[in-house]
Design a protein around this motif. Structure first.
Motif, PDB file in Angstrom:
ATOM      1  N   SER A  15      41.053  33.308  41.937  1.00 17.70           N
ATOM      2  CA  SER A  15      39.788  33.126  41.227  1.00 17.70           C
ATOM      3  C   SER A  15      39.982  32.671  39.791  1.00 17.70           C
ATOM      4  CB  SER A  15      38.989  34.443  41.259  1.00 17.70           C
ATOM      5  OG  SER A  15      39.800  35.517  40.798  1.00 17.70           O
ATOM      6  N   LYS A  51      42.587  40.306  43.964  1.00 17.13           N
ATOM      7  CA  LYS A  51      42.061  38.979  43.664  1.00 17.13           C
ATOM      8  C   LYS A  51      41.650  38.262  44.938  1.00 17.13           C
ATOM      9  CE  LYS A  51      44.201  37.767  39.248  1.00 17.13           C
ATOM     10  NZ  LYS A  51      44.962  36.717  38.521  1.00 17.13           N
ATOM     11  N   ASP A  52      40.689  37.341  44.801  1.00 14.46           N
ATOM     12  CA  ASP A  52      40.258  36.513  45.923  1.00 14.46           C
ATOM     13  C   ASP A  52      41.054  35.211  45.917  1.00 14.46           C
ATOM     14  OD1 ASP A  52      38.315  38.355  46.651  1.00 14.46           O
ATOM     15  OD2 ASP A  52      36.824  37.456  45.318  1.00 14.46           O
ATOM     16  N   GLU A  59      32.339  41.420  44.676  1.00 16.43           N
ATOM     17  CA  GLU A  59      32.326  40.770  43.369  1.00 16.43           C
ATOM     18  C   GLU A  59      31.395  41.495  42.400  1.00 16.43           C
ATOM     19  OE1 GLU A  59      31.537  36.582  44.064  1.00 16.43           O
ATOM     20  OE2 GLU A  59      32.586  36.759  45.986  1.00 16.43           O
ATOM     21  N   ASP A  60      30.390  42.165  42.911  1.00 17.97           N
ATOM     22  CA  ASP A  60      29.508  43.023  42.113  1.00 17.97           C
ATOM     23  C   ASP A  60      28.861  44.017  43.074  1.00 17.97           C
ATOM     24  OD1 ASP A  60      27.214  41.828  43.375  1.00 17.97           O
ATOM     25  OD2 ASP A  60      27.277  40.216  41.901  1.00 17.97           O
ATOM     26  N   LYS A 110      27.756  41.110  46.336  1.00 18.11           N
ATOM     27  CA  LYS A 110      28.200  39.754  46.657  1.00 18.11           C
ATOM     28  C   LYS A 110      29.615  39.839  47.212  1.00 18.11           C
ATOM     29  CE  LYS A 110      26.738  36.301  44.379  1.00 18.11           C
ATOM     30  NZ  LYS A 110      26.410  35.284  43.351  1.00 18.11           N
ATOM     31  N   MET A 111      29.845  39.162  48.355  1.00 19.12           N
ATOM     32  CA  MET A 111      31.154  39.145  48.995  1.00 19.12           C
ATOM     33  C   MET A 111      31.445  37.718  49.438  1.00 19.12           C
ATOM     34  SD  MET A 111      33.701  41.216  49.949  1.00 19.12           S
ATOM     35  CE  MET A 111      32.990  42.848  50.142  1.00 19.12           C
ATOM     36  N   ASN A 112      32.560  37.168  48.972  1.00 21.28           N
ATOM     37  CA  ASN A 112      32.928  35.788  49.290  1.00 21.28           C
ATOM     38  C   ASN A 112      31.794  34.814  48.966  1.00 21.28           C
ATOM     39  OD1 ASN A 112      35.504  36.485  50.279  1.00 21.28           O
ATOM     40  ND2 ASN A 112      34.648  36.998  52.301  1.00 21.28           N
TER      41      ASN A 112
END
Length: 920
Positions: free
Chosen positions: A171, A204-205, A258-259, A305-307
């Protein structure tokens, strides 16, 4: 005037559209085109279901330039809004994508057809082939470990190009390049293993980067079980809701989100939000927020939020919920206690084989009008007292007390997915083996499913009512899978973590589409925390683990240890098998063959079950109790509680070549349960030419074996009055007309009920049927043979044994037990003695039905015989009688032989010669 004209034009336009939408005919057929990049279509097929209806399998029967084609006729779908479909391989070996997909019925083409186009690995389906991009792409990218990623491409790629052009990008824009690439023996490949120069950073993504190929998110599930992942994200604190009147703290584990936002609602259903409160991520992937004030009765979800996708779901740690469990609930449990709850305690039993378990389903128990129960189909209906049929036959709770069982095992009563709690119309039914909220009571059994407090209070009232009646409560739990797979709240919050995966697909040892990865630290925590909640909050007395063989041994050992700390007498057992193959090796799973690792956890004895009544899946196959030869050793295996006994020929046992129990309490002995044909229906199939009287004897013989065997006996609700499901062997969603208990059958077959009641009383009053150790069984049970020197010489298809009296084992009388599995009466010859007949072909009791002096005795076909005597016999020495079985009393074998000889010389043979043949 202008406004009127404009309105008129709009009205005309709307009306012109209505006939196409509202009055369109239902489509006549569904056409599905399927494209696979690998062009391998063998064994791929479709599973189709109109909304809220049963599913059916369909094959691809044609092909075109796009790929394979299936044409499916559609009938009776006028009331259906959408049609679900799954592209699967074989009989659920794999799914193309894990999500269920739905086709709107109103998207018909000019020919009144539903026509869609489906591409391998893509969740999206299309109504027009021209919309589809079939250009080369990566189909999947999955980490194997911190430095290795497995890549699958839709088209072959030169290995050299992957080495030079492929990378992972995090990211922050950092690139990880290959150190090596493997793709097989050729120069081109579609499946690659890429070894990276540097390890990824946990948390990390990452996405792929390769030429013009679209980026693909990296699936990190391959490292979930590694030590580094668990040490980084293994959380030992409290998850879910921590409530006080002044403040409530919410915690949810989702390391990859992500949040995260807490969404509060006033009701469990409805569009109006009260507030959205951002959460902060703390250590080990836990998101947390505290809200001031008393939030009792508020509902909540988590939005995140995911991906790159926005999601909202309910709490995996929810302990209360609104209708259908879609919103979790904050609850003050102090406000949900029934009167006297603080003093509520279940019955105490030192060992599991002192228990006699009766399996029941809450709705089955009371929904038939003959029950006389007001709260039919509800928690409260289970504990109504004074209920009876029109004929005055006792029903419900009073039936349980009259029968004498010590525990009820209740089919799933956690919140399950299959029933819409908003539409509890007549005939809405499911067993409930499709978990949605593991730690929330099911709402359809509450009087008000919309009120989260109602289901909690009423479940507690039911449990307390059973406890007050002296009956323990064993909860049927299903932690081995969830109702949903990719769309479950667990998978949304942490994709791939909670489930075992097989090459990117959900492994399916449950046979229902997924299996939980109990060996992972946070899955184990979820299961254990849920079990503790049921014990501590609801006073549950035991658990039956569905498909226990899916769970790993270490997790079950932790469960055994931790629950015993809370309740040393808790009863634990489960199914020692799976519903399919697992990615976890057999040696690591709690199959029944591995039960030595958990000495206080039991398993269902399917060896005995099928040895008594016949194979559960081969309906026409009978066994010992229905006159079939060759099953004696399998029955003996159950009689000794699946422990070692030198007189059991393990080579002749149907499924197990070795004993799998280390103590008899581990053997759950049974012949019928909610699964498969009821015992009564089974005998109607195996013995269609038999009379009703003969089948009743088979039925009574079956549970006479169960209730006199070592181990924990288990009975199916209604088996004591010949329960039938009209031949339905899998009634998990059949209507009440199939599943309900018709209490009028108890009136019709009250003699069968009395027989079972008598057997239960017998078992309670004779400790010889409840020996606690393998050594006691090995030395204390002596099987008869067909030899003339045997105390009782057995005929064909007979099983017989004795348990000599033994003060050290608290056995005050010698018991003789004989079963005749033949379709005809058979004669036995008993040594001269003073016998009490406790069980015969028609009756059972802890007290003497009649006295018998020994000699010839005729046993009817399909019957059991239990006698007691003060004498002790020595197997292998005909008619030799001892006065005591304890060597410590100084009675030698030689003296026993002399006494036997003297006794015989004094006229025993004369008495036997004069004794007329007796029939029992």
């Amino acid at each position: 005037m202008k406004k009127i004209i404009s309105f008129s034009l709009v009205l005309v336009m709307v009306l012109s559209v209505i006939p196409q939408v509202v009055f369109a005919e239902a489509p006549t057929e569904l056409i599905i085109h399927y494209h696979r990049f690998d062009s391998v279509y063998e064994n791929w097929n479709l599973w189709i279901w109109p909304e809220s209806k049963a599913g059916t399998s369909y094959e691809f029967t044609d092909e075109d330039e796009f790929g394979k084609v299936a044409v499916i006729p559609l009938e009776n779908i006028e009331s259906v809004d959408q049609i679900g479909f799954i592209v699967r391989k074989g009989d659920w070996e794999a799914k193309d994508v894990d999500q269920d997909r739905f086709i709107p019925v109103n998207r018909v083409n000019a020919k009144n057809q539903l026509e869609i186009f489906v591409v391998q690995g893509s969740e999206t389906f299309y109504f027009d082939a021209s919309e589809i991009d079939l250009s080369p792409k990566f189909l999947s990218a999955q980490l194997i470990d911190e430095k290795t990623v497995k890549i699958t491409s839709s088209k072959p790629i030169p290995i050299s190009e992957m080495r030079s052009g492929f990378s992972l990008v995090d990211s922050d824009g950092t690139h990880l390049k290959p150190a090596a690439v493997s793709g097989g023996s050729g120069d081109m490949a579609q499946n690659f293993v890429v070894l990276l120069e540097d390890a990824i950073t946990i948390g990390k993504d990452y996405v792929t980067e390769f030429g013009t190929y679209a980026e693909v998110p990296i699936d990190i599930s391959g490292i979930y079980g590694t030590e580094i992942f668990e040490s980084t994200f293994g959380y030992t604190g409290v998850l879910g809701v921590s409530y006080t009147k002044n403040k409530t703290t919410f915690r949810v584990w989702s390391p990859l989100a992500e949040d995260m936002t807490l969404v509060l609602y006033a009701e469990g259903l409805g569009p109006v939000e009260l507030e959205r409160i951002p959460m902060r991520q703390s250590d080990q992937g836990v998101w947390e927020v505290s809200v001031e004030g008393d939030l009792h009765g508020f509902y909540y979800t988590y939005a995140f939020k995911m991906n790159g996708q926005d999601r909202e779901t309910y709490d995996p740690y929810a302990v209360a919920a609104g209708v259908n469990g879609d919103r979790s609930m904050v609850v003050d449990f102090e406000q949900t206690h029934p009167e006297g709850w603080q003093n509520d305690r279940g019955p105490v039993y030192e060992k599991s084989n002192d228990a006699i378990v009766y399996e029941m389903h809450i709705r089955d128990f009371s929904i038939h009008p003959s029950s006389g129960i007001e709260h039919a189909g509800k928690y409260l209906g289970v504990v109504e007292s004074g209920t009876q049929t029109d004929a005055g036959t006792v029903t419900g709770l009073d039936h349980l007390k009259e029968l004498g069982v010590t525990h009820v095992q209740i089919l799933p009563m956690y919140d399950f997915n299959s029933i819409d709690e908003r539409q509890l119309t007549e005939g809405v039914f499911n067993w409930g083996y499709d978990p949605k909220n593991y730690s929330v009571p099911e709402g359809s059994y509450a009087t008000d499913p919309y009120n989260g407090e109602s289901r909690i209070l009423e479940m507690k009232q039911m449990i307390k009512g059973l406890h007050d009646a002296g009956i323990g409560v064993i909860m049927d739990v299903v932690y081995n899978h969830t109702a949903l797979s990719a769309d479950s709240n667990l998978n949304l919050l942490m994709p791939g973590y909670y489930y075992r995966m097989d090459d990117g697909k959900f492994s399916n040892a449950s046979g229902t589409g997924n299996e939980t990865a109990s060996e992972r630290i946070m899955v184990r925590k979820l299961i254990l925390d849920s079990l503790k909640h049921w014990v501590e909050t609801y006073h549950i007395d035991g658990f039956r683990f569905d498909l226990m063989g899916v769970h790993d041994i270490e997790t079950m050992q932790v469960i055994e240890k931790e629950l015993k700390k809370i309740n040393p007498n808790i009863i634990l057992y489960g199914e020692g098998w799976t519903g399919g193959t697992s990615t976890l090796p057999d040696g690591e799973r709690l199959l029944k063959a591995n039960l030595s690792a958990t000495p206080t956890i039991g398993a269902f004895n399917d060896d005995m079950r099928d040895g008594i009544k016949g194979h559960v899946f081969n309906a026409e196959e009978g066994a010992f109790a229905s006159g079939y030869a060759g099953f004696e050793e399998s029955v003996k295996f159950g009689i000794v509680g699946a422990v070692f006994h030198p007189q059991v020929n393990y080579d002749a046992v149907n499924y197990s070549n070795d004993p799998w129990a280390v103590n008899p309490s581990q053997s759950v002995n049974y012949v019928s349960a909610h699964d498969n044909l009821t015992l009564w229906d089974k005998f109607q199939v195996t013995n269609p030419a038999a009379s009703e009287e003969e089948r009743i004897r088979m039925h009574m013989l079956s549970n006479a074996i169960v209730l006199t065997s070592q181990g924990m006996p288990f009975l199916h609700l209604g088996v004591d009055f010949l329960r039938t499901k009209e031949g339905d062997h899998n009634s998990y969603m059949s209507p009440d007309s199939i599943n309900q208990i018709d209490w009028n059958r108890k009136t019709m077959y009250h003699d069968v009920f009395d027989y079972h009641k008598g057997l239960i009383d017998l078992r309670k009053n004779y400790p010889a049927f409840r020996l606690s150790t393998q050594s006691a069984i090995e030395s204390g049970i002596v099987f008869f043979s067909s030899e003339e020197t045997s105390v009782v010489s057995l005929k064909d298809q007979m099983i017989g044994y004795m348990i000599p009296k033994n003060e050290a084992l608290d056995i005050s009388e010698t018991l003789i037990v004989i079963f005749n599995g033949r379709d005809k009466a058979q004669e036995i010859n008993l040594p001269g003695s003073e016998y009490k007949i406790l069980v015969n072909g028609q009756e059972a009791s802890a007290q003497a039905l009649e006295k018998f002096k020994g000699g010839r005795l005729e046993m009817p076909s399909y019957s059991a015989l239990v006698l007691s005597t003060e004498d002790v016999f020595i197997e292998g020495q005909t008619n030799r009688i001892a006065t005591d079985s304890n060597d410590s009393k100084g009675v030698s074998i030689a003296l026993i032989a002399v006494l036997g000889f003297v006794f015989a010389s004094a006229g025993v043979l004369l008495v036997m010669g004069r004794q007329k043949k007796k029939t029992v």
